[in-house]
Design a protein around this motif. Structure first.
Motif, PDB file in Angstrom:
ATOM      1  N   ALA A  58       0.840  -1.201   0.000  1.00 16.55           N
ATOM      2  CA  ALA A  58       0.000   0.000   0.000  1.00 16.55           C
ATOM      3  C   ALA A  58       0.877   1.254   0.000  1.00 16.55           C
ATOM      4  CB  ALA A  58      -0.924  -0.012   1.220  1.00 16.55           C
ATOM      5  N   GLU A  59       0.241   2.384  -0.091  1.00 12.62           N
ATOM      6  CA  GLU A  59       0.960   3.654  -0.101  1.00 12.62           C
ATOM      7  C   GLU A  59       1.693   3.871   1.216  1.00 12.62           C
ATOM      8  OE1 GLU A  59       0.022   8.453  -0.668  1.00 12.62           O
ATOM      9  OE2 GLU A  59      -1.582   6.957  -0.778  1.00 12.62           O
ATOM     10  N   VAL A  60       2.904   4.407   1.127  1.00 18.56           N
ATOM     11  CA  VAL A  60       3.703   4.691   2.318  1.00 18.56           C
ATOM     12  C   VAL A  60       3.120   5.901   3.044  1.00 18.56           C
ATOM     13  CG1 VAL A  60       5.992   5.262   3.180  1.00 18.56           C
ATOM     14  CG2 VAL A  60       5.748   3.763   1.197  1.00 18.56           C
ATOM     15  N   VAL A  61       3.015   5.796   4.386  1.00 14.15           N
ATOM     16  CA  VAL A  61       2.515   6.909   5.192  1.00 14.15           C
ATOM     17  C   VAL A  61       3.560   7.282   6.233  1.00 14.15           C
ATOM     18  CG1 VAL A  61       0.104   6.250   4.862  1.00 14.15           C
ATOM     19  CG2 VAL A  61       1.360   5.384   6.845  1.00 14.15           C
ATOM     20  N   GLN A  62       3.478   8.514   6.718  1.00 12.05           N
ATOM     21  CA  GLN A  62       4.382   8.959   7.767  1.00 12.05           C
ATOM     22  C   GLN A  62       4.056   8.234   9.070  1.00 12.05           C
ATOM     23  OE1 GLN A  62       6.848  10.930   7.136  1.00 12.05           O
ATOM     24  NE2 GLN A  62       7.660  11.368   9.182  1.00 12.05           N
ATOM     25  N   LEU A  63       5.080   7.749   9.763  1.00 11.55           N
ATOM     26  CA  LEU A  63       4.878   7.024  11.016  1.00 11.55           C
ATOM     27  C   LEU A  63       4.416   7.977  12.110  1.00 11.55           C
ATOM     28  CD1 LEU A  63       5.216   4.396  12.690  1.00 11.55           C
ATOM     29  CD2 LEU A  63       7.560   5.137  13.152  1.00 11.55           C
ATOM     30  N   PRO A  64       3.260   7.694  12.764  1.00  9.84           N
ATOM     31  CA  PRO A  64       2.829   8.529  13.889  1.00  9.84           C
ATOM     32  C   PRO A  64       3.767   8.330  15.090  1.00  9.84           C
ATOM     33  CG  PRO A  64       1.028   7.189  13.009  1.00  9.84           C
ATOM     34  CD  PRO A  64       2.282   6.648  12.437  1.00  9.84           C
ATOM     35  N   THR A  65       3.521   9.082  16.134  1.00 10.74           N
ATOM     36  CA  THR A  65       4.308   8.940  17.352  1.00 10.74           C
ATOM     37  C   THR A  65       3.546   8.083  18.363  1.00 10.74           C
ATOM     38  OG1 THR A  65       3.356  10.982  18.253  1.00 10.74           O
ATOM     39  CG2 THR A  65       5.438  11.158  17.037  1.00 10.74           C
ATOM     40  N   GLY A  66       4.279   7.577  19.333  1.00 10.58           N
ATOM     41  CA  GLY A  66       3.662   6.804  20.406  1.00 10.58           C
ATOM     42  C   GLY A  66       3.320   5.387  19.981  1.00 10.58           C
ATOM     43  N   SER A  67       2.724   4.643  20.930  1.00  8.99           N
ATOM     44  CA  SER A  67       2.311   3.275  20.662  1.00  8.99           C
ATOM     45  C   SER A  67       1.114   3.258  19.723  1.00  8.99           C
ATOM     46  CB  SER A  67       1.972   2.561  21.974  1.00  8.99           C
ATOM     47  OG  SER A  67       3.138   2.419  22.774  1.00  8.99           O
ATOM     48  N   LEU A  68       0.984   2.164  18.962  1.00 13.16           N
ATOM     49  CA  LEU A  68      -0.049   2.068  17.937  1.00 13.16           C
ATOM     50  C   LEU A  68      -0.879   0.805  18.138  1.00 13.16           C
ATOM     51  CD1 LEU A  68       2.143   3.030  14.839  1.00 13.16           C
ATOM     52  CD2 LEU A  68       0.603   4.536  16.122  1.00 13.16           C
ATOM     53  N   ASP A  69      -2.070   0.795  17.537  1.00 11.78           N
ATOM     54  CA  ASP A  69      -2.951  -0.363  17.603  1.00 11.78           C
ATOM     55  C   ASP A  69      -2.470  -1.427  16.621  1.00 11.78           C
ATOM     56  OD1 ASP A  69      -5.583  -1.705  18.353  1.00 11.78           O
ATOM     57  OD2 ASP A  69      -5.816  -1.508  16.178  1.00 11.78           O
ATOM     58  N   ARG A  70      -2.274  -2.647  17.120  1.00 12.07           N
ATOM     59  CA  ARG A  70      -1.750  -3.724  16.285  1.00 12.07           C
ATOM     60  C   ARG A  70      -2.649  -4.006  15.085  1.00 12.07           C
ATOM     61  NH1 ARG A  70       1.346  -8.382  17.485  1.00 12.07           N
ATOM     62  NH2 ARG A  70       1.187  -7.904  19.710  1.00 12.07           N
ATOM     63  N   GLU A  71      -3.958  -4.147  15.323  1.00 15.21           N
ATOM     64  CA  GLU A  71      -4.873  -4.523  14.255  1.00 15.21           C
ATOM     65  C   GLU A  71      -4.877  -3.494  13.125  1.00 15.21           C
ATOM     66  OE1 GLU A  71      -6.658  -7.287  13.697  1.00 15.21           O
ATOM     67  OE2 GLU A  71      -5.536  -8.112  15.384  1.00 15.21           O
ATOM     68  N   ALA A  72      -4.712  -2.252  13.474  1.00 18.67           N
ATOM     69  CA  ALA A  72      -4.784  -1.198  12.469  1.00 18.67           C
ATOM     70  C   ALA A  72      -3.456  -0.955  11.760  1.00 18.67           C
ATOM     71  CB  ALA A  72      -5.263   0.106  13.113  1.00 18.67           C
ATOM     72  N   TRP A  73      -2.321  -1.276  12.430  1.00 19.69           N
ATOM     73  CA  TRP A  73      -1.042  -0.834  11.901  1.00 19.69           C
ATOM     74  C   TRP A  73      -0.058  -1.935  11.532  1.00 19.69           C
ATOM     75  CZ3 TRP A  73       0.468   3.870  10.282  1.00 19.69           C
ATOM     76  CH2 TRP A  73      -0.372   4.940  10.590  1.00 19.69           C
ATOM     77  N   GLU A  74      -0.264  -3.165  11.979  1.00 17.18           N
ATOM     78  CA  GLU A  74       0.742  -4.188  11.667  1.00 17.18           C
ATOM     79  C   GLU A  74       0.828  -4.407  10.163  1.00 17.18           C
ATOM     80  OE1 GLU A  74       2.680  -8.023  13.664  1.00 17.18           O
ATOM     81  OE2 GLU A  74       0.489  -7.944  13.765  1.00 17.18           O
ATOM     82  N   TYR A  75       2.056  -4.453   9.662  1.00 18.62           N
ATOM     83  CA  TYR A  75       2.408  -4.637   8.242  1.00 18.62           C
ATOM     84  C   TYR A  75       2.143  -3.389   7.392  1.00 18.62           C
ATOM     85  CZ  TYR A  75       2.379  -9.482   9.763  1.00 18.62           C
ATOM     86  OH  TYR A  75       2.592 -10.637  10.461  1.00 18.62           O
ATOM     87  N   ARG A  76       1.752  -2.276   8.014  1.00 18.43           N
ATOM     88  CA  ARG A  76       1.574  -1.041   7.246  1.00 18.43           C
ATOM     89  C   ARG A  76       2.934  -0.508   6.805  1.00 18.43           C
ATOM     90  NH1 ARG A  76      -3.052   2.118   8.139  1.00 18.43           N
ATOM     91  NH2 ARG A  76      -2.027   3.601   6.745  1.00 18.43           N
ATOM     92  N   ARG A  77       2.975   0.052   5.604  1.00 19.33           N
ATOM     93  CA  ARG A  77       4.194   0.669   5.099  1.00 19.33           C
ATOM     94  C   ARG A  77       4.287   2.092   5.639  1.00 19.33           C
ATOM     95  NH1 ARG A  77       4.674   0.712  -1.090  1.00 19.33           N
ATOM     96  NH2 ARG A  77       6.840   1.251  -0.590  1.00 19.33           N
ATOM     97  N   VAL A  78       5.431   2.402   6.243  1.00 21.46           N
ATOM     98  CA  VAL A  78       5.607   3.715   6.851  1.00 21.46           C
ATOM     99  C   VAL A  78       6.982   4.272   6.485  1.00 21.46           C
ATOM    100  CG1 VAL A  78       4.081   3.177   8.793  1.00 21.46           C
ATOM    101  CG2 VAL A  78       6.542   2.758   8.995  1.00 21.46           C
ATOM    102  N   ARG A  79       7.105   5.583   6.712  1.00 16.32           N
ATOM    103  CA  ARG A  79       8.365   6.288   6.476  1.00 16.32           C
ATOM    104  C   ARG A  79       8.742   7.040   7.745  1.00 16.32           C
ATOM    105  NH1 ARG A  79       6.579   9.387   2.986  1.00 16.32           N
ATOM    106  NH2 ARG A  79       7.130   8.218   1.098  1.00 16.32           N
ATOM    107  N   VAL A  80      10.044   7.055   8.054  1.00 21.71           N
ATOM    108  CA  VAL A  80      10.512   7.763   9.235  1.00 21.71           C
ATOM    109  C   VAL A  80      11.926   8.263   8.965  1.00 21.71           C
ATOM    110  CG1 VAL A  80      11.428   5.661  10.294  1.00 21.71           C
ATOM    111  CG2 VAL A  80      10.835   7.591  11.740  1.00 21.71           C
ATOM    112  N   THR A  81      12.274   9.408   9.555  1.00 24.37           N
ATOM    113  CA  THR A  81      13.605   9.978   9.402  1.00 24.37           C
ATOM    114  C   THR A  81      14.217  10.191  10.777  1.00 24.37           C
ATOM    115  OG1 THR A  81      12.985  11.097   7.345  1.00 24.37           O
ATOM    116  CG2 THR A  81      14.939  11.921   8.487  1.00 24.37           C
ATOM    117  N   GLY A  82      15.496   9.856  10.895  1.00 26.55           N
ATOM    118  CA  GLY A  82      16.162  10.019  12.178  1.00 26.55           C
ATOM    119  C   GLY A  82      17.632   9.658  12.095  1.00 26.55           C
ATOM    120  N   ARG A  83      18.240   9.451  13.271  1.00 23.64           N
ATOM    121  CA  ARG A  83      19.658   9.099  13.367  1.00 23.64           C
ATOM    122  C   ARG A  83      19.802   7.788  14.136  1.00 23.64           C
ATOM    123  NH1 ARG A  83      19.811  14.768  13.739  1.00 23.64           N
ATOM    124  NH2 ARG A  83      21.225  15.723  12.204  1.00 23.64           N
TER     125      ARG A  83
END
Length: 250
Positions: free
Chosen positions: A47-72
């Motif tokens: 699926a389309e890549v989305v920006q990763l939210p902050t904090g803990s996430l709901d497994r059913e809604a987010w597992e295997y979702r494609r996300v993008r994140v930037t950091g060190r």
């Protein structure tokens, strides 16, 4: 002659039938779980890549979702998830903390950067792969599952002090690095890494699903056992017709 079950065969057969049928039902339940897993993985991982939210996430809604994140990355705190193979070759997965720079508050997440062979466990053997500076990672989210039952019996305990991990225990890993990690980790989808290692994109879309065959096998064994039990108790022909030695009256 009436059907008269014998005590010892019955005491053996009935519990065995219950166990075999229960195993078949359990495999049917696993079939539904595996089909849902495959559907989520195949649909969400492309699926389309989305920006990763902050904090803990709901497994059913987010597992295997494609996300993008930037950091060190903090390579000096990488952790090693042992006994992971790639194309039949033994090795481990490198899990590295990353401090996000794309959101306020500098939260830390855990990134599964990929597979390395055991002889590349030491980070000094793969310096090109230790990406420095600000890095953008695209991948899929995974949520560790609690280790229970027989898996807990056979799976060794994690050894955080020796950096030896057999399951991704987020609580223990948070304690080791001194950061409050969210309830997931990000699997890096990088196709190529400088210096080759770690080898990213460590997920499979062709997951085997043999649970229906397993269920049919257990039900077949249950049916076979029931047939054997009935055949064992069938009255013999001689018993049905008498002993066959009688003579006619004169």
């Amino acid at each position: 002659m009436a059907f008269r079950p014998k005590l010892i065969p019955t005491l053996f057969t009935l519990p065995a039938l219950v166990v075999l049928i229960a195993l078949g039902v359990w495999q049917l339940q696993r079939l539904g779980w595996k089909e849902d897993l495959i559907d989520k993985l195949q649909s969400r991982s492309v699926a389309e890549v989305v920006q990763l939210p902050t904090g803990s996430l709901d497994r059913e809604a987010w597992e295997y979702r494609r996300v993008r994140v930037t950091g060190r990355f903090h390579h000096d705190e990488e952790m090693h998830l042992l006994n992971r193979s790639l194309n039949g070759n033994p090795g481990l997965h490198v899990l590295t903390p990353m401090t996000r720079t794309d959101v306020a508050g500098e939260p830390t997440i855990l990134v599964n950067r990929g597979w390395v062979p055991f002889d590349r466990k030491d980070p000094e053997t793969r310096p090109e792969g230790q990406l420095e500076g600000e890095v953008t990672v695209e991948g899929i989210l995974r949520f560790p599952r609690e280790v229970t039952g027989l898996q807990r019996v056979f799976l060794p305990e994690n050894e955080p002090d020796n950096n030896m991990w057999y399951d991704a225990n987020i609580g223990q890993m948070s304690t080791r690095i001194g950061a409050d990690l969210p309830n997931y980790y990000l699997v890096d989808g990088r196709e190529e890494t400088p210096g080759l290692y770690p080898v990213g994109k460590q997920w499979r879309l062709d997951i085997r699903n043999d649970h229906l065959q397993y269920a049919l096998t257990w039900f077949f064994l249950a049916g076979a056992l029931a047939v054997i039990y009935v055949l064992y108790h069938r009255p013999k022909r001689a018993e049905e017709d008498g002993d066959g030695n009688g003579t006619e009256a004169s």
